[in-house]
Design a protein around this motif. Structure first.
Motif, short mmCIF file in Angstrom:
data_model
loop_
_atom_site.label_atom_id
_atom_site.label_comp_id
_atom_site.label_asym_id
_atom_site.label_seq_id
_atom_site.Cartn_x
_atom_site.Cartn_y
_atom_site.Cartn_z
N UNK A 139 5.77 -10.29 -1.14
CA UNK A 139 4.86 -9.87 -2.20
C UNK A 139 3.67 -9.06 -1.69
N UNK A 140 3.36 -9.14 -0.40
CA UNK A 140 2.24 -8.39 0.17
C UNK A 140 2.76 -7.12 0.83
N UNK A 141 1.91 -6.10 0.87
CA UNK A 141 2.24 -4.87 1.59
C UNK A 141 2.05 -5.10 3.09
N UNK A 142 2.69 -4.27 3.91
CA UNK A 142 2.53 -4.36 5.36
C UNK A 142 1.07 -4.26 5.77
N UNK A 143 0.34 -3.36 5.10
CA UNK A 143 -1.07 -3.15 5.43
C UNK A 143 -1.89 -4.41 5.17
N UNK A 144 -1.63 -5.09 4.06
CA UNK A 144 -2.37 -6.30 3.74
C UNK A 144 -2.04 -7.44 4.72
N UNK A 145 -0.79 -7.52 5.13
CA UNK A 145 -0.39 -8.53 6.11
C UNK A 145 -1.11 -8.29 7.43
N UNK A 146 -1.17 -7.02 7.86
CA UNK A 146 -1.86 -6.67 9.10
C UNK A 146 -3.33 -7.02 9.01
N UNK A 147 -3.97 -6.70 7.89
CA UNK A 147 -5.39 -7.02 7.72
C UNK A 147 -5.62 -8.52 7.82
N UNK A 148 -4.72 -9.30 7.22
CA UNK A 148 -4.86 -10.76 7.27
C UNK A 148 -4.70 -11.29 8.69
N UNK A 149 -3.73 -10.74 9.44
CA UNK A 149 -3.52 -11.16 10.83
C UNK A 149 -4.75 -10.83 11.66
N UNK A 150 -5.23 -9.59 11.52
CA UNK A 150 -6.42 -9.18 12.28
C UNK A 150 -7.64 -10.03 11.91
N UNK A 151 -7.75 -10.38 10.64
CA UNK A 151 -8.87 -11.22 10.20
C UNK A 151 -8.85 -12.59 10.84
N UNK A 152 -7.66 -13.21 10.92
CA UNK A 152 -7.55 -14.52 11.54
C UNK A 152 -7.79 -14.44 13.05
N UNK A 153 -7.32 -13.36 13.67
CA UNK A 153 -7.59 -13.16 15.10
C UNK A 153 -9.09 -13.02 15.33
N UNK A 154 -9.77 -12.32 14.42
CA UNK A 154 -11.22 -12.13 14.51
C UNK A 154 -11.94 -13.48 14.45
N UNK A 155 -11.53 -14.33 13.53
CA UNK A 155 -12.09 -15.68 13.42
C UNK A 155 -11.83 -16.47 14.70
N UNK A 156 -10.62 -16.29 15.25
CA UNK A 156 -10.28 -16.97 16.50
C UNK A 156 -11.15 -16.53 17.65
N UNK A 157 -11.63 -15.28 17.61
CA UNK A 157 -12.53 -14.80 18.65
C UNK A 157 -13.84 -15.58 18.69
N UNK A 158 -14.36 -15.93 17.51
CA UNK A 158 -15.57 -16.77 17.47
C UNK A 158 -15.31 -18.12 18.13
N UNK A 159 -14.17 -18.73 17.80
CA UNK A 159 -13.84 -20.02 18.41
C UNK A 159 -13.63 -19.89 19.90
#
Length: 423
Positions: free
Chosen positions: A108-128
């Motif tokens: 249901x999601x576009x490739x672009x939206x999936x990539x943004x979500x992955x990058x967002x979670x990786x970004x959060x992981x950087x703080x941790x």
């Protein structure tokens, strides 16, 4: 009963340290699996080397921006509970990636939206990520006696490497057998397991005599200590530049899919090869001291690392590439043990969080910055040229350091270790 002098199993005779090793193994095993799955999934979606570099960039921005503040917070807080909080938050990231790769979302999601979500979670992981290193480094020093810090550092690093060996290889196999989505479910389970095991370690006292110290004064004190301690500064600077320009592992999905054509199983083997070499090296250093003439040994190890990266870059034969990566891990393992020994024996207890944070800025974050550098240079120069360029820059860095810093060439840790044995 006290462990004998020079006992290679000294730290393993402490029950809480063994529990700590189990926590670290489960956590790193899951984390390394997760990173491999992310790399594979992102490149499969984009077929763009730059997208791999962006994974590193998304993690390094928050990790760098928070590193010093994280060190200050770690030095001011109880370490066991702080690590538990970090693991709990990391489990949310793992669950988020598991959900994003579910059939319902991918359809249901576009490739672009999936990539943004992955990058967002990786970004959060950087703080941790900025909290994990200082917390673990500080917790080890509260579990084991001071006289066996070097031995504990060796076993802790070896456990990290063993998990790094098995994680990538397992991820490659699981991607092929079960797919990305279910592999990420395993990651979530491992992270949750590490949280449960950690509860068996008791809370530890806060040894900082300056609780409540103003944050900027605290940060300044930590930075001044690192820059005044030439052995620490030289070791982490040399390793930072080597890792920055030798970040060929970030391009392994390209080698596995397009150059060597070995699929996900081969990708797992390639990704695990450096960790196998480093792990075996660290096991050897539990029995063989490398403290004598540590400076020249560190320079030789990083030089060898650069040569291995160049050989890997030009190779088009799978097993030649595996061997080159294996020996890059051997040389990197020597470098890591020397650096960790320097940090453990020269850092006061109340500054461990801040010093470890500075180390993570120099060395830990250079892995992600190196991934970004590799992605950019691969985009501009081509993949093979980018890897060879990185290895060459590593060699030039070692040669320059050896010429301009004769004091570092003569660095010897033997007396420091003897003094710690007497404490």
């Amino acid at each position: 009963m006290s462990a004998p002098k020079n006992d290679p199993y000294a730290a393993l005779r402490i029950k809480e340290f063994n529990i700590f090793l189990l926590v670290r193994f489960a956590l790193v095993f899951g984390w390394s699996m997760q990173f491999i799955v992310i790399e594979w999934q992102v490149y499969s979606l984009t077929k763009d080397p730059l997208s791999l570099g962006l994974i590193g960039l998304m993690e390094i921005i928050p990790a760098l921006s928070m590193a010093l503040f994280a060190g200050h917070i770690v030095d001011q807080r109880e370490k066991r509970n702080l690590l538990a909080l970090c693991i709990a938050l990391f489990s949310l990231i793992s669950f988020g990636l598991f959900w994003i790769t579910s059939p319902e979302v991918t359809e249901s999601w576009s490739t672009q939206h999936i990539l943004y979500a992955i990058y967002g979670l990786v970004f959060f992981g950087g703080f941790l990520r900025s909290f994990f290193g200082p917390t673990i480094f500080s917790l080890v020093a509260l579990i084991v006696p001071k006289r066996i810090y070097p031995n504990a550092a060796t076993w802790s690093s070896s456990t990290w490497q063993m998990a790094s060996v098995l994680g990538p290889a397992t991820a490659g196999l699981f991607i092929n057998w079960f797919g990305v989505h279910h592999t990420l479910m395993v990651v979530f389970g491992l992270v949750s397991l590490s949280f449960l095991i950690l509860q068996k370690i008791k809370r530890k006292p806060i040894l900082n005599p300056k609780i409540g110290e103003p944050v900027f004064q605290s940060l300044k004190e930590g930075l001044n200590f690192v820059f005044k301690t030439k052995a620490i500064l030289g070791a982490i600077t040399l390793d930072m530049v080597a890792v920055l320009f030798g970040g060929a592992v970030a391009l392994l999905p390209i080698y596995a899919q397009d150059i060597l054509k070995v699929g996900p199983e081969g990708f797992g083997v390639l990704r695990a090869a450096p960790a196998v070499g480093a792990f075996l090296t660290m096991l050897a250093t539990a029995y063989l001291s490398i403290s004598k003439k540590a400076g020249i040994k560190l320079l030789a190890a990083v030089f060898g690392f650069g040569v291995c990266i160049i050989v890997f870059g030009v190779s088009t034969i799978f097993w030649v590439s595996v061997v080159a990566l294996f020996f890059s891990g051997v040389t990197d393992g020597v470098s890591m043990v020397i650096r960790q020994t320097i940090l453990q024996i020269k850092t006061p207890d109340h500054m461990r969080g801040r010093v470890s944070s500075v180390n993570s800025m120099f060395v830990g974050s250079s892995n992600e910055l190196g991934a970004f550098e590799s992605g950019i240079t691969a985009k501009w120069m081509g993949t093979v040229t980018a890897v060879v360029f990185g290895g060459t820059m590593t060699l030039l860095t070692v040669i320059t350091t050896g010429i301009v810093s004769p004091a570092f060439r003569k660095l010897d840790l033997t007396k420091d270790l003897e003094d710690h044995q007497k404490d």
